[in-house]
Motif scaffolding. Structure first.
Motif, PDB file in Angstrom:
ATOM      1  N   VAL A 239       0.841  -1.204   0.000  1.00  0.00           N
ATOM      2  CA  VAL A 239       0.000   0.000   0.000  1.00  0.00           C
ATOM      3  C   VAL A 239       0.872   1.249   0.000  1.00  0.00           C
ATOM      4  O   VAL A 239       0.587   2.225  -0.699  1.00  0.00           O
ATOM      5  CB  VAL A 239      -0.949  -0.011   1.207  1.00  0.00           C
ATOM      6  CG1 VAL A 239      -1.797   1.221   1.227  1.00  0.00           C
ATOM      7  CG2 VAL A 239      -1.810  -1.234   1.163  1.00  0.00           C
TER       8      VAL A 239
ATOM      9  N   LEU B 248     -13.318  -0.195  -0.299  1.00  0.00           N
ATOM     10  CA  LEU B 248     -12.683  -1.362   0.291  1.00  0.00           C
ATOM     11  C   LEU B 248     -13.451  -2.635   0.000  1.00  0.00           C
ATOM     12  O   LEU B 248     -12.863  -3.713  -0.131  1.00  0.00           O
ATOM     13  CB  LEU B 248     -12.544  -1.177   1.791  1.00  0.00           C
ATOM     14  CG  LEU B 248     -11.492  -0.138   2.164  1.00  0.00           C
ATOM     15  CD1 LEU B 248     -11.441   0.029   3.645  1.00  0.00           C
ATOM     16  CD2 LEU B 248     -10.147  -0.572   1.657  1.00  0.00           C
TER      17      LEU B 248
ATOM     18  N   TYR C 242     -12.071  -6.357  -1.786  1.00  0.00           N
ATOM     19  CA  TYR C 242     -11.919  -7.471  -0.852  1.00  0.00           C
ATOM     20  C   TYR C 242     -11.971  -8.789  -1.592  1.00  0.00           C
ATOM     21  O   TYR C 242     -12.690  -8.949  -2.566  1.00  0.00           O
ATOM     22  CB  TYR C 242     -13.025  -7.415   0.196  1.00  0.00           C
ATOM     23  CG  TYR C 242     -12.929  -8.504   1.226  1.00  0.00           C
ATOM     24  CD1 TYR C 242     -13.854  -9.518   1.270  1.00  0.00           C
ATOM     25  CD2 TYR C 242     -11.903  -8.506   2.152  1.00  0.00           C
ATOM     26  CE1 TYR C 242     -13.764 -10.516   2.214  1.00  0.00           C
ATOM     27  CE2 TYR C 242     -11.806  -9.504   3.085  1.00  0.00           C
ATOM     28  CZ  TYR C 242     -12.739 -10.505   3.119  1.00  0.00           C
ATOM     29  OH  TYR C 242     -12.649 -11.490   4.055  1.00  0.00           O
TER      30      TYR C 242
ATOM     31  N   GLN D  48      -6.992   0.274  -1.104  1.00  0.00           N
ATOM     32  CA  GLN D  48      -6.598   0.748   0.221  1.00  0.00           C
ATOM     33  C   GLN D  48      -5.811   2.037   0.127  1.00  0.00           C
ATOM     34  O   GLN D  48      -5.966   2.918   0.971  1.00  0.00           O
ATOM     35  CB  GLN D  48      -5.762  -0.322   0.913  1.00  0.00           C
ATOM     36  CG  GLN D  48      -6.571  -1.518   1.287  1.00  0.00           C
ATOM     37  CD  GLN D  48      -5.759  -2.481   2.098  1.00  0.00           C
ATOM     38  OE1 GLN D  48      -4.760  -2.112   2.696  1.00  0.00           O
ATOM     39  NE2 GLN D  48      -6.192  -3.719   2.118  1.00  0.00           N
TER      40      GLN D  48
ATOM     41  N   LEU E  51      -7.147   5.364   1.992  1.00  0.00           N
ATOM     42  CA  LEU E  51      -6.308   5.885   3.052  1.00  0.00           C
ATOM     43  C   LEU E  51      -6.166   7.392   2.987  1.00  0.00           C
ATOM     44  O   LEU E  51      -6.403   8.106   3.970  1.00  0.00           O
ATOM     45  CB  LEU E  51      -4.959   5.187   2.915  1.00  0.00           C
ATOM     46  CG  LEU E  51      -3.676   5.742   3.383  1.00  0.00           C
ATOM     47  CD1 LEU E  51      -3.728   5.897   4.828  1.00  0.00           C
ATOM     48  CD2 LEU E  51      -2.602   4.758   3.043  1.00  0.00           C
TER      49      LEU E  51
ATOM     50  N   TYR F 127     -12.897  -1.876   8.685  1.00  0.00           N
ATOM     51  CA  TYR F 127     -11.735  -1.850   7.805  1.00  0.00           C
ATOM     52  C   TYR F 127     -10.732  -2.923   8.215  1.00  0.00           C
ATOM     53  O   TYR F 127     -10.109  -3.565   7.377  1.00  0.00           O
ATOM     54  CB  TYR F 127     -11.063  -0.480   7.842  1.00  0.00           C
ATOM     55  CG  TYR F 127     -11.899   0.653   7.327  1.00  0.00           C
ATOM     56  CD1 TYR F 127     -11.628   1.950   7.707  1.00  0.00           C
ATOM     57  CD2 TYR F 127     -12.965   0.435   6.462  1.00  0.00           C
ATOM     58  CE1 TYR F 127     -12.379   3.005   7.247  1.00  0.00           C
ATOM     59  CE2 TYR F 127     -13.726   1.492   6.016  1.00  0.00           C
ATOM     60  CZ  TYR F 127     -13.430   2.764   6.399  1.00  0.00           C
ATOM     61  OH  TYR F 127     -14.180   3.807   5.952  1.00  0.00           O
TER      62      TYR F 127
ATOM     63  N   ALA G 108      -7.674  -4.368   5.852  1.00  0.00           N
ATOM     64  CA  ALA G 108      -7.104  -3.091   5.416  1.00  0.00           C
ATOM     65  C   ALA G 108      -6.486  -2.410   6.624  1.00  0.00           C
ATOM     66  O   ALA G 108      -7.129  -1.615   7.291  1.00  0.00           O
ATOM     67  CB  ALA G 108      -8.179  -2.207   4.797  1.00  0.00           C
TER      68      ALA G 108
ATOM     69  N   VAL H 110      -5.807   1.670   6.277  1.00  0.00           N
ATOM     70  CA  VAL H 110      -7.013   2.492   6.324  1.00  0.00           C
ATOM     71  C   VAL H 110      -7.588   2.485   7.733  1.00  0.00           C
ATOM     72  O   VAL H 110      -8.080   3.506   8.217  1.00  0.00           O
ATOM     73  CB  VAL H 110      -8.060   1.986   5.312  1.00  0.00           C
ATOM     74  CG1 VAL H 110      -9.163   2.971   5.171  1.00  0.00           C
ATOM     75  CG2 VAL H 110      -7.411   1.726   3.987  1.00  0.00           C
TER      76      VAL H 110
END
Lengths: 252, 115, 80
Positions: free
Chosen positions: A56, B45, B49, B74, B78, C44, C49, C52
């Motif tokens: 990420v 999200l 998944y 993500q 974010l 999340y 994740a 996040v």
């Protein structure tokens, strides 16, 4: 339009929106069934190509680095907008908070609260620094760590008083860190241009996967984004705090 | 499961917009708007998944744990969360200044023209 | 197993989101919004994740309630 008319219009529009959303969402693949090809490819390639373990972070600061530049500038613009909106107006003055009873200073907070504030803010500052530096290895990175660092300052305000927190967040320092962070991102991007490649390409040495300093420009970008977000959120809270504690309307 | 997952997204969005439309307090309205915004993060999200997937962090493990979930979504979500909070703060700064000038927080009592 | 956790988190998010909208007093709404943020972070996390979820925790539990409460304090002070 009147409130009733507005609610009736909303009922009709919401029904239409709900139907459209339902049809649209029903067309998606079922939950958890497949990934896009781009995602699968990046999961395979990011670790060998960029020598990082947190994909990420690699996507945020390398593969889609230009999107992060724009997001950072949205943050900068929002903080600048707040600074402009909450400036002292022509009929307002800044006065330090004082006790309602004359000839009396505001009593300091109790030592237990002060100690808790010291402990928590030190812990939060350390966690923020750890999150910035470990952004290439584990979930973390500049954005989260910037907010954690800013919250270290919030905790100082919550546990002490306005005069103390003002010592920790002098305005020139916050504004400088916000600007330096945003400018630093562009400078690191320009390094790519100077090296003969495209803007924001990863031109610094990549290092070994699993080290803290790996991934080329990714830890550097993490650092500048962390500085920028921390400065931005600290300015944000400091402006609101000034409004609440210090700026008073002069009586006409 | 799909119905529940995507239904929650649509529900959050509609409930947030309903809160904005029927609000009588500007601060309440701004928080409802942030609820509607979080619906989009959840949808991002959910699209990314994969059942049985693990987080996209590839430390060296003795056995391979299976596929990973989508990391691009993500990354988008974010930055969205953090910047969304800053924009919500901008809206609240507007609310504070409106209250100073108009003296009220009721959106129905605000007038477009100056008295 | 993980599907059940995600389902619980989704129901938590939907219920607390509705509660945030239906709480009309901004002061109480700030606390319910903190609960909603926690539910979002749990959702999340259950969807694998981590980044996040970390963002949502720090923003939804620290930054956002602070800003809302400071705005409320300013508005109340203006009313006195």
């Amino acid at each position: 339009m009147s409130r009733r008319a507005r609610l009736a219009f909303f009922a009709v529009a919401a029904a239409g929106l709900a139907v459209t959303l339902g049809v649209g969402l029903a067309g998606l693949p079922s939950f958890g069934s497949q990934l896009t090809a781009y995602a699968r490819m990046l999961n395979e390639l990011a670790s060998p190509q960029r020598h990082v373990t947190d994909v990420v972070s690699a996507i945020t600061f390398d593969y889609r680095g230009i999107d992060t530049l724009f997001e950072e500038f949205i943050l900068l613009a929002a903080v600048a907008g707040i600074s402009v909106l909450l400036r002292p107006l022509s009929d307002e003055s800044r006065q330090l908070p004082e006790d309602k009873a004359p000839n009396r200073k505001i009593p300091p907070p109790s030592p237990a609260v002060w100690l808790l504030a010291v402990l928590l803010s030190s812990l939060l500052a350390l966690i923020g620094l750890e999150t910035i530096t470990h952004g290439v290895l584990t979930p973390g990175g500049g954005f989260q760590a910037g907010v954690i660092l800013a919250s270290a300052i919030y905790v100082i305000y919550l546990g002490t008083n306005y005069a103390t927190v003002e010592r920790f967040q002098p305005d020139p320092l916050l504004e400088a860190s916000d600007g330096v962070g945003a400018f630093g991102y562009v400078v690191i991007g320009l390094l790519g241009l100077l090296a003969g490649d495209v803007f924001l390409s990863n031109v610094v040495g990549l290092g070994v996967t699993g080290n803290l300093i790996a991934g080329g420009t990714i830890p550097l970008l993490n650092l500048v984004v962390g500085v920028e977000v921390a400065g931005g959120f600290a300015i944000l809270a400091s402006e609101f705090l000034d409004q609440t504690a210090v700026i008073r309307t002069e009586r006409r | 499961m799909s119905v529940l997952a995507y239904g929650v997204v649509a529900w959050l969005f509609l409930v947030g917009i309903y809160g904005v439309v029927t609000s009588r307090n500007l601060i309440h309205m701004v928080v409802c708007l942030s609820v509607a915004q979080s619906a989009t993060d959840v949808l991002l999200l959910e699209i990314g998944y994969r059942t049985g997937g693990h987080a996209p962090v590839f430390v060296s493990l003795p056995t391979h744990p299976g596929p990973a979930v989508d990391a691009v979504m993500q990354a988008l979500a974010l930055t969205d969360v953090v910047v969304g909070a800053a924009v919500t703060a901008l809206l609240l700064a507007l609310v504070v200044q409106v209250h100073k000038r108009a003296g009220t927080l009721d959106p129905d009592a605000l007038r477009a023209t100056r008295d | 197993m993980s599907e059940a956790v995600i389902a619980v988190a989704l129901v938590w998010v939907a219920a607390s989101g509705t509660a945030v909208v239906l709480t009309r007093d901004p002061l109480r709404q700030a606390f319910v919004a903190g609960f909603f943020g926690l539910g979002l972070a749990f959702l999340y996390l259950s969807m694998q994740a981590g980044d996040v979820a970390l963002s949502q925790i720090v923003v939804g539990a620290i930054a956002l309630p602070l800003i809302v409460l400071l705005s409320l304090a300013k508005v109340r002070k203006g009313r006195e």
